[in-house]
Scaffold this motif. Structure first.
Motif, PDB file in Angstrom:
ATOM      1  N   ARG A  34       0.841  -1.218   0.000  1.00  0.00           N
ATOM      2  CA  ARG A  34       0.000   0.000   0.000  1.00  0.00           C
ATOM      3  C   ARG A  34       0.868   1.258   0.000  1.00  0.00           C
ATOM      4  NH1 ARG A  34      -3.892   1.923   4.720  1.00  0.00           N
ATOM      5  NH2 ARG A  34      -4.457   3.904   3.803  1.00  0.00           N
ATOM      6  N   ALA A  35       1.935   1.249   0.799  1.00  0.00           N
ATOM      7  CA  ALA A  35       2.842   2.408   0.828  1.00  0.00           C
ATOM      8  C   ALA A  35       3.509   2.600  -0.526  1.00  0.00           C
ATOM      9  CB  ALA A  35       3.878   2.232   1.929  1.00  0.00           C
ATOM     10  N   ARG A  36       3.956   1.523  -1.135  1.00  0.00           N
ATOM     11  CA  ARG A  36       4.593   1.641  -2.457  1.00  0.00           C
ATOM     12  C   ARG A  36       3.626   2.218  -3.486  1.00  0.00           C
ATOM     13  NH1 ARG A  36       7.919  -4.013  -2.293  1.00  0.00           N
ATOM     14  NH2 ARG A  36       9.711  -3.172  -1.165  1.00  0.00           N
ATOM     15  N   SER A  37       2.356   1.833  -3.394  1.00  0.00           N
ATOM     16  CA  SER A  37       1.381   2.333  -4.364  1.00  0.00           C
ATOM     17  C   SER A  37       1.087   3.821  -4.153  1.00  0.00           C
ATOM     18  CB  SER A  37       0.083   1.519  -4.301  1.00  0.00           C
ATOM     19  OG  SER A  37      -0.640   1.828  -3.131  1.00  0.00           O
ATOM     20  N   ALA A  38       1.343   4.333  -2.959  1.00  0.00           N
ATOM     21  CA  ALA A  38       1.084   5.745  -2.666  1.00  0.00           C
ATOM     22  C   ALA A  38       2.315   6.627  -2.837  1.00  0.00           C
ATOM     23  CB  ALA A  38       0.564   5.882  -1.227  1.00  0.00           C
ATOM     24  N   ALA A  39       3.446   6.028  -3.131  1.00  0.00           N
ATOM     25  CA  ALA A  39       4.711   6.773  -3.155  1.00  0.00           C
ATOM     26  C   ALA A  39       4.694   7.966  -4.105  1.00  0.00           C
ATOM     27  CB  ALA A  39       5.867   5.835  -3.505  1.00  0.00           C
ATOM     28  N   ASP A  40       4.086   7.829  -5.255  1.00  0.00           N
ATOM     29  CA  ASP A  40       4.124   8.928  -6.227  1.00  0.00           C
ATOM     30  C   ASP A  40       3.143  10.052  -5.911  1.00  0.00           C
ATOM     31  OD1 ASP A  40       1.835   7.512  -6.834  1.00  0.00           O
ATOM     32  OD2 ASP A  40       2.203   7.440  -8.998  1.00  0.00           O
ATOM     33  N   GLU A  41       2.335   9.887  -4.850  1.00  0.00           N
ATOM     34  CA  GLU A  41       1.397  10.936  -4.442  1.00  0.00           C
ATOM     35  C   GLU A  41       2.057  12.037  -3.620  1.00  0.00           C
ATOM     36  OE1 GLU A  41      -1.946   9.409  -2.339  1.00  0.00           O
ATOM     37  OE2 GLU A  41      -2.275   7.815  -3.786  1.00  0.00           O
ATOM     38  N   LEU A  42       3.193  11.757  -3.033  1.00  0.00           N
ATOM     39  CA  LEU A  42       3.822  12.705  -2.109  1.00  0.00           C
ATOM     40  C   LEU A  42       4.584  13.778  -2.869  1.00  0.00           C
ATOM     41  CD1 LEU A  42       5.118  10.195   0.575  1.00  0.00           C
ATOM     42  CD2 LEU A  42       3.053  11.594   0.631  1.00  0.00           C
ATOM     43  N   ARG A  43       4.327  15.013  -2.507  1.00  0.00           N
ATOM     44  CA  ARG A  43       5.038  16.142  -3.102  1.00  0.00           C
ATOM     45  C   ARG A  43       6.436  16.238  -2.493  1.00  0.00           C
ATOM     46  NH1 ARG A  43       0.139  19.806  -1.609  1.00  0.00           N
ATOM     47  NH2 ARG A  43      -1.379  19.003  -3.057  1.00  0.00           N
ATOM     48  N   PRO A  44       7.375  16.792  -3.235  1.00  0.00           N
ATOM     49  CA  PRO A  44       8.722  16.957  -2.688  1.00  0.00           C
ATOM     50  C   PRO A  44       8.717  17.817  -1.423  1.00  0.00           C
ATOM     51  CG  PRO A  44       8.698  17.389  -5.048  1.00  0.00           C
ATOM     52  CD  PRO A  44       7.267  17.253  -4.613  1.00  0.00           C
ATOM     53  N   ALA A  45       9.602  17.506  -0.521  1.00  0.00           N
ATOM     54  CA  ALA A  45       9.712  18.254   0.729  1.00  0.00           C
ATOM     55  C   ALA A  45      11.154  18.231   1.200  1.00  0.00           C
ATOM     56  CB  ALA A  45       8.816  17.619   1.795  1.00  0.00           C
ATOM     57  N   ALA A  46      11.484  19.196   2.021  1.00  0.00           N
ATOM     58  CA  ALA A  46      12.786  19.221   2.687  1.00  0.00           C
ATOM     59  C   ALA A  46      12.581  19.963   3.994  1.00  0.00           C
ATOM     60  CB  ALA A  46      13.826  19.923   1.831  1.00  0.00           C
ATOM     61  N   PRO A  47      12.851  19.367   5.089  1.00  0.00           N
ATOM     62  CA  PRO A  47      13.450  18.044   5.240  1.00  0.00           C
ATOM     63  C   PRO A  47      12.410  16.920   5.196  1.00  0.00           C
ATOM     64  CG  PRO A  47      13.171  19.042   7.389  1.00  0.00           C
ATOM     65  CD  PRO A  47      12.705  20.059   6.376  1.00  0.00           C
ATOM     66  N   VAL A  48      12.915  15.703   5.027  1.00  0.00           N
ATOM     67  CA  VAL A  48      12.111  14.495   5.135  1.00  0.00           C
ATOM     68  C   VAL A  48      12.669  13.733   6.328  1.00  0.00           C
ATOM     69  CG1 VAL A  48      11.358  12.373   4.014  1.00  0.00           C
ATOM     70  CG2 VAL A  48      11.701  14.452   2.649  1.00  0.00           C
ATOM     71  N   LEU A  49      11.799  13.504   7.302  1.00  0.00           N
ATOM     72  CA  LEU A  49      12.234  12.932   8.577  1.00  0.00           C
ATOM     73  C   LEU A  49      11.479  11.640   8.874  1.00  0.00           C
ATOM     74  CD1 LEU A  49      12.088  16.293  10.568  1.00  0.00           C
ATOM     75  CD2 LEU A  49      14.106  15.245   9.511  1.00  0.00           C
ATOM     76  N   VAL A  50      11.986  10.904   9.846  1.00  0.00           N
ATOM     77  CA  VAL A  50      11.341   9.664  10.241  1.00  0.00           C
ATOM     78  C   VAL A  50      11.574   9.418  11.725  1.00  0.00           C
ATOM     79  CG1 VAL A  50      13.309   8.177   9.628  1.00  0.00           C
ATOM     80  CG2 VAL A  50      11.001   7.233   9.619  1.00  0.00           C
ATOM     81  N   SER A  51      10.553   8.921  12.374  1.00  0.00           N
ATOM     82  CA  SER A  51      10.692   8.451  13.748  1.00  0.00           C
ATOM     83  C   SER A  51      11.664   7.269  13.716  1.00  0.00           C
ATOM     84  CB  SER A  51       9.315   7.996  14.262  1.00  0.00           C
ATOM     85  OG  SER A  51       9.416   7.405  15.522  1.00  0.00           O
ATOM     86  N   PRO A  52      12.496   7.096  14.730  1.00  0.00           N
ATOM     87  CA  PRO A  52      13.509   6.044  14.667  1.00  0.00           C
ATOM     88  C   PRO A  52      12.998   4.614  14.880  1.00  0.00           C
ATOM     89  CG  PRO A  52      13.815   7.409  16.629  1.00  0.00           C
ATOM     90  CD  PRO A  52      12.692   8.004  15.853  1.00  0.00           C
ATOM     91  N   THR A  53      11.691   4.368  14.824  1.00  0.00           N
ATOM     92  CA  THR A  53      11.175   3.016  15.003  1.00  0.00           C
ATOM     93  C   THR A  53      11.275   2.213  13.709  1.00  0.00           C
ATOM     94  OG1 THR A  53       8.917   3.660  14.460  1.00  0.00           O
ATOM     95  CG2 THR A  53       9.542   3.748  16.796  1.00  0.00           C
ATOM     96  N   ARG A  68      15.662  11.151   7.128  1.00  0.00           N
ATOM     97  CA  ARG A  68      16.650  11.205   8.203  1.00  0.00           C
ATOM     98  C   ARG A  68      15.933  10.971   9.524  1.00  0.00           C
ATOM     99  NH1 ARG A  68      17.558  15.584  11.386  1.00  0.00           N
ATOM    100  NH2 ARG A  68      16.581  17.017   9.913  1.00  0.00           N
ATOM    101  N   ALA A  69      16.488  10.105  10.355  1.00  0.00           N
ATOM    102  CA  ALA A  69      15.895   9.826  11.663  1.00  0.00           C
ATOM    103  C   ALA A  69      15.959  11.076  12.536  1.00  0.00           C
ATOM    104  CB  ALA A  69      16.609   8.673  12.349  1.00  0.00           C
TER     105      ALA A  69
END
Length: 192
Positions: A34-53, A68-69
């Motif tokens: 499901r995430a892969r199918s939605a990947a092209d919907e996201l607009r470019p951003a900076a920064p792109v962050l992630v929770s470290p889980t 980046r975590a």
């Protein structure tokens, strides 16, 4: 100056399905797809962050995000309850669980209270608000709840009243100390 923050909740994993406090298990195959199918919907951003889980990192990767975590966006530290189901905790420690759900300052599990999480995430949001542009972050649902409580000026007791389904995007747009909120847009149904 306008700040845009999009928080994406991670895909489903066995811990969520079993109402178990996260123990670092991977996301399910259906969530990856499901995430892969939605990947092209996201607009470019900076920064792109992630929770470290694990599940946030895997969701970000499946979405095609080079994230980046960010430790300030970590999920709630559940201390000794980590890996246990809600039913197990309720059976062994009913008073502690009831106190934790009712009092945002309680941390009977020895981890982090909801109040401390809201303060930590609120500090991160204040920093994010100092820069114009668009931030995207894949974060645990409790981080979305904490940001929502903070931007609405809601009492911390409202934390548990906010539902954050898997693979949804919540957007916070701010200018001059005022925020607008768009919660829970399902990924895979249009441009995010």
């Amino acid at each position: 100056m306008t700040t845009r923050v999009m928080l994406i909740s991670p895909a489903m994993n066995p811990a969520v399905r079993e109402a178990r406090f996260d123990d670092g298990c991977s996301i399910e195959a259906a969530g990856v797809a499901r995430a892969r199918s939605a990947a092209d919907e996201l607009r470019p951003a900076a920064p792109v962050l992630v929770s470290p889980t694990v599940r946030c990192r895997e969701t970000a990767a499946a979405l095609g995000l080079d994230a980046r975590a960010e430790p300030a966006l970590a999920g709630l530290d559940m201390g000794r309850w980590r890996g246990r189901t809600l039913d197990e905790v309720g059976a062994r420690e009913p008073e502690a669980l009831a106190r934790w759900l009712a009092d945002p300052a309680a941390n009977p599990h020895g981890g982090e209270s909801v109040r401390l999480l809201c303060a930590r995430v609120g500090g991160w949001l204040e920093e994010a608000a100092r820069s114009a542009g668009r931030t995207v972050a894949v974060v645990e649902p409790e981080v979305v709840r904490a940001v929502t409580v903070r931007v609405l000026g809601a009492p911390e007791a409202a934390f548990w009243r906010i539902d954050v389904p898997p693979l949804t995007a919540s957007e916070f747009t701010g200018r001059a100390g005022r925020w607008n909120v768009a919660l829970g847009t399902a990924l895979g149904r249009g441009r995010a």
